[in-house]
Design an enzyme around this catalytic site. Structure first.
Site, short mmCIF file in Angstrom:
data_model
loop_
_atom_site.label_atom_id
_atom_site.label_comp_id
_atom_site.label_asym_id
_atom_site.label_seq_id
_atom_site.Cartn_x
_atom_site.Cartn_y
_atom_site.Cartn_z
N GLY A 267 0.85 -1.20 0.00
CA GLY A 267 0.00 0.00 0.00
C GLY A 267 0.88 1.24 0.00
O GLY A 267 2.04 1.17 0.44
N GLN B 111 2.93 9.95 1.30
CA GLN B 111 4.22 9.27 1.31
C GLN B 111 5.08 9.59 0.10
O GLN B 111 6.27 9.26 0.09
CB GLN B 111 4.03 7.74 1.41
CG GLN B 111 3.54 7.28 2.77
CD GLN B 111 3.39 5.79 2.81
OE1 GLN B 111 2.43 5.25 2.29
NE2 GLN B 111 4.36 5.10 3.41
N CYS C 251 6.85 -0.10 7.57
CA CYS C 251 6.29 0.95 6.72
C CYS C 251 7.33 1.35 5.68
O CYS C 251 8.53 1.41 5.99
CB CYS C 251 5.91 2.16 7.58
SG CYS C 251 5.24 3.54 6.64
N LEU C 252 6.88 1.65 4.49
CA LEU C 252 7.79 2.09 3.41
C LEU C 252 8.48 3.40 3.77
O LEU C 252 9.52 3.72 3.21
CB LEU C 252 7.01 2.25 2.10
CG LEU C 252 6.50 0.94 1.47
CD1 LEU C 252 5.44 1.24 0.42
CD2 LEU C 252 7.65 0.15 0.88
N HIS D 234 -3.90 1.03 7.99
CA HIS D 234 -2.53 1.58 7.94
C HIS D 234 -2.49 2.77 6.98
O HIS D 234 -1.91 3.82 7.30
CB HIS D 234 -1.56 0.47 7.51
CG HIS D 234 -0.12 0.87 7.42
ND1 HIS D 234 0.83 0.47 8.33
CD2 HIS D 234 0.53 1.68 6.54
CE1 HIS D 234 2.01 0.99 8.01
NE2 HIS D 234 1.86 1.74 6.91
N GLU D 235 -3.12 2.64 5.80
CA GLU D 235 -3.08 3.72 4.81
C GLU D 235 -3.94 4.91 5.23
O GLU D 235 -3.53 6.07 5.07
CB GLU D 235 -3.50 3.21 3.42
CG GLU D 235 -2.64 2.06 2.87
CD GLU D 235 -1.13 2.28 2.95
OE1 GLU D 235 -0.69 3.45 2.90
OE2 GLU D 235 -0.40 1.28 3.10
N HIS E 177 -2.13 7.00 7.66
CA HIS E 177 -1.18 7.92 7.04
C HIS E 177 -1.85 9.23 6.65
O HIS E 177 -1.28 10.32 6.83
CB HIS E 177 -0.55 7.32 5.77
CG HIS E 177 0.64 6.44 6.03
ND1 HIS E 177 1.73 6.86 6.76
CD2 HIS E 177 0.91 5.17 5.64
CE1 HIS E 177 2.63 5.87 6.80
NE2 HIS E 177 2.16 4.84 6.13
C1 UDB Z 1 4.31 -2.49 3.21
N1 UDB Z 1 4.85 -4.81 3.25
O1 UDB Z 1 4.31 -2.42 2.01
F1 UDB Z 1 1.86 -10.03 5.90
F2 UDB Z 1 2.59 -11.07 1.45
C2 UDB Z 1 5.11 -3.57 3.93
C3 UDB Z 1 6.62 -3.25 3.98
C4 UDB Z 1 6.84 -1.94 4.70
C5 UDB Z 1 7.29 -4.37 4.77
C6 UDB Z 1 7.23 -3.18 2.59
C7 UDB Z 1 4.18 -5.85 3.78
O2 UDB Z 1 3.71 -5.81 4.90
N2 UDB Z 1 4.07 -6.94 2.98
C8 UDB Z 1 3.46 -8.12 3.26
C9 UDB Z 1 2.96 -8.44 4.51
C10 UDB Z 1 2.36 -9.70 4.70
C11 UDB Z 1 2.22 -10.57 3.67
C12 UDB Z 1 2.72 -10.22 2.46
C13 UDB Z 1 3.33 -9.01 2.23
N3 UDB Z 1 3.60 -1.59 3.95
C14 UDB Z 1 2.95 -0.52 3.20
C15 UDB Z 1 3.11 0.84 3.78
O3 UDB Z 1 4.03 1.22 4.49
N4 UDB Z 1 2.17 1.68 3.41
O4 UDB Z 1 2.10 2.91 3.88
C16 UDB Z 1 3.36 -1.72 5.37
C17 UDB Z 1 2.18 -2.69 5.61
C18 UDB Z 1 2.14 -3.11 7.06
C19 UDB Z 1 0.71 -3.51 7.33
C20 UDB Z 1 -0.13 -2.88 6.26
C21 UDB Z 1 0.81 -2.10 5.38
ZN ZN Z 2 3.13 3.01 5.82
#
Ligand code: UDB
Ligand code: ZN
Length: 193
Positions: A68, A73, A118-119, A161-162, A165
């Site tokens: 997401g 961001q 979080c990214l 989460h989004e 933000h």
């Molecule tokens: C992510 N990805 O994109 F449980 F298949 C995270 C990062 C920060 C680790 C890259 C993630 O949680 N991937 C994931 C998790 C699983 C199963 C799977 C893939 N974010 C997005 C972000 O920071 N958006 O602002 C954080 C996520 C944590 C929970 C929801 C969003």
């Molecule tokens: Zn985030």
């Protein structure tokens, strides 16, 4: 006009990191219907998520696999986000939502046992982030149409989460500050895994 036009490739250098005030701001709503500019920005954001999950593209551009991304961001004061992920049932979610708001929640809660990350956060933060197990969201799509959507489990976590933000809230604000693995009392809460 932002730099995020149709064929622009978003990389990690475009992703705003913690400490920047735009991650702590309540983000402005977008007038309806959205303009071409917002639609193209959402397309770039969605392409970033898809590239980040593509082995070839993620290696070429050094991307963290994202599920997401909210517009603030990438430095935009616009209430919108993109999400692209497969849920625990194997169903693919591809969403570009404008002016999203949570209209109702379950009383039951869940958390990701491996913490969230979080990214916009380049360090490891441990602890449980309590989230509603189910949320009902009202938003607009790229066409400006009102959409009403229900999510549960991992999808519900991503939506919260989004939307956090867009309200200036970081995931670690929701971790118990005395003991990061302390779950809220008097609430039904379970791990999603
Ligand atoms: C992510 N990805 O994109 F449980 F298949 C995270 C990062 C920060 C680790 C890259 C993630 O949680 N991937 C994931 C998790 C699983 C199963 C799977 C893939 N974010 C997005 C972000 O920071 N958006 O602002 C954080 C996520 C944590 C929970 C929801 C969003
Ligand atoms: Zn985030």
């Amino acid at each position: 006009m932002s730099k995020f036009q149709r064929d622009y490739i978003i990389t990690m250098k475009d992703v705003i990191k913690e400490g920047d005030p735009i991650l702590r701001k309540v983000i402005d709503e977008i007038p309806m219907p959205p303009g071409e500019e917002e639609k193209e920005e959402l397309t770039c954001m969605m392409n970033f998520l898809k590239n980040s999950q593509d082995p070839v593209m993620s290696k070429r551009y050094n991307l963290r696999a994202g599920v997401g991304l909210s517009a603030n961001q990438i430095g935009l004061n616009k209430k919108m986000f993109a999400a692209y992920f497969t849920d625990e049932k194997g169903e693919l979610h591809e969403l570009a939502l404008i002016n999203p708001k949570i209209v109702s929640t379950s009383t039951t809660m869940i958390y990701l046992p491996q913490s969230e990350g979080c990214l916009s956060v380049d360090r490891d933060v441990v602890g449980y982030v309590p989230r509603y197990e189910r949320v009902k969201i009202q938003a607009h799509d790229k066409g400006g149409n009102v959409v009403s959507l229900r999510f549960k489990g991992f999808a519900s976590i991503v939506m919260q989460h989004e939307i956090d933000h867009l309200n200036g809230v970081m995931f670690y604000d929701r971790i118990n500050q005395d003991n990061p693995f302390q779950l809220p009392a008097d609430v039904e809460i379970r791990s999603i895994l």
